[in-house]
Design a protein around this motif. Structure first.
Motif, PDB file in Angstrom:
ATOM      1  N   ASN A 207      47.889  40.911  38.997  1.00  0.00           N
ATOM      2  CA  ASN A 207      47.541  39.583  38.499  1.00  0.00           C
ATOM      3  C   ASN A 207      47.128  39.613  37.033  1.00  0.00           C
ATOM      4  OD1 ASN A 207      47.926  38.724  41.150  1.00  0.00           O
ATOM      5  ND2 ASN A 207      45.767  38.944  41.668  1.00  0.00           N
ATOM      6  N   ASP A 209      46.053  37.003  33.589  1.00  0.00           N
ATOM      7  CA  ASP A 209      45.822  35.704  32.978  1.00  0.00           C
ATOM      8  C   ASP A 209      46.920  35.434  31.958  1.00  0.00           C
ATOM      9  OD1 ASP A 209      43.524  34.839  34.290  1.00  0.00           O
ATOM     10  OD2 ASP A 209      42.210  36.009  32.987  1.00  0.00           O
ATOM     11  N   LEU A 252      48.200  31.789  37.236  1.00  0.00           N
ATOM     12  CA  LEU A 252      48.312  33.233  37.076  1.00  0.00           C
ATOM     13  C   LEU A 252      49.766  33.636  36.879  1.00  0.00           C
ATOM     14  CD1 LEU A 252      46.026  34.698  39.924  1.00  0.00           C
ATOM     15  CD2 LEU A 252      45.608  34.901  37.465  1.00  0.00           C
TER      16      LEU A 252
END
Length: 311
Positions: A207, A209, A252
């Motif tokens: 994951n 940002d 995300l």
């Protein structure tokens, strides 16, 4: 030194340089032509070659509420400029002081005196100084600074531009964006811990940002990844968006890398977008979601095996 600040005098060995002037965010084909002219000129005269950029982007300074639109980070730009043959990257920190500097003072006080530039290369439409009053004619008229201009690069029936690239990405047209950039659009970030939903259904993800990057069309993509610390290259499928299947929504970038079982948490990776597969969707059940993910990964593997799967 490879990263220069316009607010500080340039070190002696880099004075007398040829500077490619522009924002050069995406460093697309047109930007590469401007930088290439500066680098060739510098080499011909035995001078350093410096490629400039602005941070924040002037649009962000004047319109802080503008949605994210960056195509690269400063770190990515530096790597691209150095790979092109530049001696250093010069960062113009765009603030109230710089935005209020007259075009004449920008040339005399910053380019000539502080940075010690011998010459500059710009695109034909480059403007600078307070109110964007400076242009290539003003640069050419200055007695202490040599200058050259580079015409826009045509691709298809229009000039190559960051605007064209952004629009292509917003439409999910990775192929056009890749052609104009000469490489896939790529998002770089530190892998963070998530809610482990992907792992629970057999598709663990790394994951990231999205931060200040342009948001490409939300959906599923065939991607490649690069672990910056090791240079290891990976292939996979990624979702970028707000994950409508799960609550609460959270924006995300979630790549799932094929045949990889290592620990990426805390590592910096770069995810390159090669092909758009489909838009985001909410499914009636997890079984339906898993079946679709199986198909997404099959398609991504097939597309990335066709020879364009390098990160």
């Amino acid at each position: 030194m490879r990263w220069l600040d316009h607010r500080e005098p340039v070190p002696g060995p880099l004075r007398g340089a040829i500077i490619a002037l522009g924002n050069f965010d995406g460093f697309h084909r047109g930007h590469q032509q401007v930088a290439g002219e500066a680098i060739e000129w510098a080499r011909a005269e035995g001078r350093p070659a410096i490629v400039a950029t602005f941070d924040p982007h002037p649009v962000r300074f004047f319109k802080p509420d503008t949605p994210p639109f960056r195509l690269t980070t400063l770190e990515q730009r530096q790597e691209l400029y150095i790979a092109a043959g530049a001696s250093a990257m010069l960062v113009f920190h765009f603030d109230a002081e710089l935005s209020g500097t007259s075009a004449e003072d920008f040339i005399a006080e910053i380019l000539v005196e502080r940075l010690g530039a011998h010459g500059v290369v710009t695109g034909e439409d480059f403007t600078f100084g307070k109110g964007a009053a400076g242009n290539v004619d003003l640069l050419a008229a200055h007695p202490a600074l040599a200058s050259r201009t580079v015409a826009p690069v045509e691709q298809g029936e229009a000039p190559v531009s960051s605007s064209r690239i952004r629009e292509a990405l917003r439409q999910g047209d990775c192929e056009t964006a890749t052609d104009l950039l000469t490489r896939p659009f790529a998002i770089r970030g530190i892998v963070q811990h998530g809610d482990k939903r992907g792992r629970e259904i057999g598709y663990p993800t790394a994951n990231l940002d999205i931060e200040s990057y342009l948001r490409p069309r939300y959906g599923i993509y065939a991607v490649t990844g690069r672990i910056l610390a090791t240079g290891e290259l990976l292939k996979g499928a990624a979702n970028i968006g707000v994950r409508p299947q799960f609550e609460p929504p959270k924006e995300l970038l979630e790549p799932h890398f094929f045949d990889f079982s290592g620990d990426l948490y805390g590592q910096e990776i770069e995810v390159a977008f090669h092909h758009f597969l489909r838009g985001e969707a909410k499914f009636d059940s997890l079984d339906d979601l898993i079946a679709q993910m199986d198909e997404d990964c099959r398609r991504a593997r097939a597309l990335l095996s066709q020879g364009d799967g390098g990160a």
